[in-house]
Design a protein around this motif. Structure first.
Motif, mmCIF file in Angstrom:
data_model
loop_
_atom_site.group_PDB
_atom_site.id
_atom_site.type_symbol
_atom_site.label_atom_id
_atom_site.label_comp_id
_atom_site.label_asym_id
_atom_site.label_seq_id
_atom_site.Cartn_x
_atom_site.Cartn_y
_atom_site.Cartn_z
ATOM 1 N N ASP A 301 0.809 -1.219 0.000
ATOM 2 C CA ASP A 301 0.000 0.000 0.000
ATOM 3 C C ASP A 301 0.844 1.271 0.000
ATOM 4 O O ASP A 301 0.445 2.297 -0.566
ATOM 5 C CB ASP A 301 -0.933 0.007 1.222
ATOM 6 C CG ASP A 301 -2.013 -1.060 1.112
ATOM 7 O OD1 ASP A 301 -2.255 -1.540 -0.021
ATOM 8 O OD2 ASP A 301 -2.594 -1.424 2.152
ATOM 9 N N ASP A 302 2.023 1.223 0.640
ATOM 10 C CA ASP A 302 2.868 2.415 0.688
ATOM 11 C C ASP A 302 3.835 2.492 -0.492
ATOM 12 O O ASP A 302 4.707 3.352 -0.530
ATOM 13 C CB ASP A 302 3.645 2.473 1.995
ATOM 14 C CG ASP A 302 4.609 1.306 2.163
ATOM 15 O OD1 ASP A 302 4.568 0.367 1.329
ATOM 16 O OD2 ASP A 302 5.412 1.325 3.119
ATOM 17 N N GLY A 303 3.645 1.596 -1.468
ATOM 18 C CA GLY A 303 4.481 1.613 -2.661
ATOM 19 C C GLY A 303 5.688 0.710 -2.601
ATOM 20 O O GLY A 303 6.450 0.620 -3.569
ATOM 21 N N ALA A 304 5.902 0.012 -1.478
ATOM 22 C CA ALA A 304 7.088 -0.825 -1.314
ATOM 23 C C ALA A 304 7.005 -2.081 -2.168
ATOM 24 O O ALA A 304 5.921 -2.648 -2.389
ATOM 25 C CB ALA A 304 7.266 -1.208 0.146
ATOM 26 N N LEU A 305 8.140 -2.503 -2.642
ATOM 27 C CA LEU A 305 8.248 -3.744 -3.398
ATOM 28 C C LEU A 305 8.104 -4.925 -2.452
ATOM 29 O O LEU A 305 8.736 -4.975 -1.399
ATOM 30 C CB LEU A 305 9.610 -3.805 -4.102
ATOM 31 C CG LEU A 305 10.005 -5.104 -4.797
ATOM 32 C CD1 LEU A 305 9.093 -5.378 -5.975
ATOM 33 C CD2 LEU A 305 11.457 -5.030 -5.259
ATOM 34 N N SER A 306 7.269 -5.881 -2.805
ATOM 35 C CA SER A 306 7.167 -7.132 -2.054
ATOM 36 C C SER A 306 7.379 -8.281 -3.024
ATOM 37 O O SER A 306 7.076 -8.171 -4.219
ATOM 38 C CB SER A 306 5.814 -7.264 -1.356
ATOM 39 O OG SER A 306 4.777 -7.444 -2.318
ATOM 40 N N LEU A 307 7.912 -9.365 -2.520
ATOM 41 C CA LEU A 307 8.185 -10.482 -3.427
ATOM 42 C C LEU A 307 8.073 -11.815 -2.713
ATOM 43 O O LEU A 307 8.267 -11.914 -1.499
ATOM 44 C CB LEU A 307 9.577 -10.334 -4.044
ATOM 45 C CG LEU A 307 10.782 -10.258 -3.100
ATOM 46 C CD1 LEU A 307 11.492 -11.597 -3.014
ATOM 47 C CD2 LEU A 307 11.765 -9.211 -3.574
ATOM 48 N N CYS A 308 7.721 -12.821 -3.476
ATOM 49 C CA CYS A 308 7.772 -14.217 -3.052
ATOM 50 C C CYS A 308 8.811 -14.887 -3.936
ATOM 51 O O CYS A 308 8.705 -14.823 -5.165
ATOM 52 C CB CYS A 308 6.410 -14.893 -3.204
ATOM 53 S SG CYS A 308 5.109 -14.214 -2.152
ATOM 54 N N SER A 309 9.805 -15.495 -3.319
ATOM 55 C CA SER A 309 10.951 -15.965 -4.082
ATOM 56 C C SER A 309 11.373 -17.367 -3.671
ATOM 57 O O SER A 309 11.400 -17.687 -2.473
ATOM 58 C CB SER A 309 12.128 -15.005 -3.888
ATOM 59 O OG SER A 309 13.316 -15.544 -4.432
ATOM 60 N N PRO A 310 11.723 -18.218 -4.642
ATOM 61 C CA PRO A 310 12.240 -19.549 -4.308
ATOM 62 C C PRO A 310 13.622 -19.498 -3.674
ATOM 63 O O PRO A 310 14.118 -20.509 -3.187
ATOM 64 C CB PRO A 310 12.285 -20.246 -5.676
ATOM 65 C CG PRO A 310 12.404 -19.133 -6.674
ATOM 66 C CD PRO A 310 11.630 -18.004 -6.093
#
Length: 342
Positions: A301-310
């Motif tokens: 929501d605040d523009g931050a990058l989020s990721l799901c990574s192997p």
């Protein structure tokens, strides 16, 4: 092209005795010598009771032999952010002994047999560079490194072929360890032990390795940004197949200079010690980043990058302090840091 061998089974499987592992500026180190060095040091380390070992070797050859020997001896490797005396004092709580032994001579009849490792049990503690605050310890399994190597090879291995790998980046940091040492060992490519951080050194090493085939240059924005001002880029001969850059975004002007001189821009890899590789780009058409295969990128929501990574211990979403703009095609643009650290 030699076959791909996962790091956990590299010493157990082995390569041809005459395989060229690396060059130290004076001579080749072949597989028989390299594997004998690892076996001899493993045997020495197995007799020690200390569990966590600090690796402070400036020499990349002694470093990688020691690292592999520690893992094969069932020890935990601790890689500091730098080799300054003060850093060793600060990290005194993080290790039980220092791997500062002189490299043993190859032993033809070493008692230890180097077998397959459990990649999930082989542990490496590595530190962030400290460029965005105090260095932070990150524990990685060999399996996490191997997951990245599989993706790197799928993306660029076909282009690289049997190219030798030159580098300007230190082996103590995650990027240097992965690209400069682990990747060529996994793929059977020769790597250079000389650090090509100066233009004259780079030109000399390109000329030397160019006698034997193609090259790849593993570098950083700091080095690549200065290079167009110091030498004509078309003097990079034989021209590398790929120039990798990581450690921060490459300025657009530097990317444009390479594109104009060579017809292509460096391949940039975005990531962190904690997350591993996140995305890549070449600034030839735009400045958007393409996520690594198997990795899901989102925006909080605040523009931050989020990721799901192997590459992470599990697929729990990981928040980064980078602001992003998502493109409909799945790529993204970096829009600065959300924290206060420059």
């Amino acid at each position: 092209m030699t076959m791909l061998i996962p790091l956990h089974s590299l010493l157990g499987t082995g390569r041809a005795q005459e395989h060229r592992v690396c060059h130290d500026g004076q001579r080749w180190v072949h597989w028989d010598e390299f594997s004998a060095h690892v076996a001899a040091l493993t045997e020495r380390l197995q007799s020690r009771t200390e569990e966590r070992w600090l690796l402070t070797h400036d020499d990349p050859y002694v470093f990688i032999v020691s690292l592999l020997a520690l893992l094969h001896a069932g020890k935990r490797a601790v890689i500091p952010p730098n080799t300054q005396p003060g850093t060793r004092i600060d990290l005194a709580h993080a290790f039980d002994a220092v791997a500062d032994e002189v490299l043993p001579a190859p032993e033809a009849h070493a008692q230890v047999a180097l077998t397959r490792l459990d990649p999930h049990a082989a542990l490496i503690d590595i530190y962030t560079s400290g460029s965005t605050g105090e260095p932070k310890q990150v524990c990685k399994t060999l399996a996490q490194f191997e997951a990245e190597l599989t993706v790197l090879e799928s993306l660029w291995g076909g282009t690289m072929g049997s190219a030798s790998m030159l580098s300007s980046v230190p082996h103590l940091h995650f990027y240097g360890l992965l690209f400069r040492l682990f990747w060529p060992l996994y793929a059977g490519r020769t790597f250079d032990l000389i650090t090509s951080a100066r233009p004259d050194t780079l030109l000399e090493r390109l000329a030397f390795f160019g006698q034997f085939g193609a090259t790849v240059f593993v570098s950083s924005p700091a080095v690549l940004s200065r290079l167009p001002e110091l030498i004509p880029l078309n003097s990079l001969q034989p021209e590398p197949l790929i120039i990798f850059s990581s450690g921060g975004p490459l300025p657009a002007a530097a990317a444009a200079a390479f594109h104009q001189a060579l017809g292509w821009a460096p391949t940039e890899v975005f990531g962190s010690t904690e997350t591993g590789g996140v995305a890549w780009r070449r600034q030839e058409a735009d400045d958007f980043w393409t996520p690594m295969p198997g990795l899901h990128v989102g925006r909080e929501d605040d523009g931050a990058l989020s990721l799901c990574s192997p590459y992470l211990p599990d697929m729990t979403p990981w928040r980064m302090d980078d602001a992003v703009e998502l493109h409909p095609d799945g790529r993204f643009r970096l829009c600065g840091r959300l924290d206060r650290v420059v």
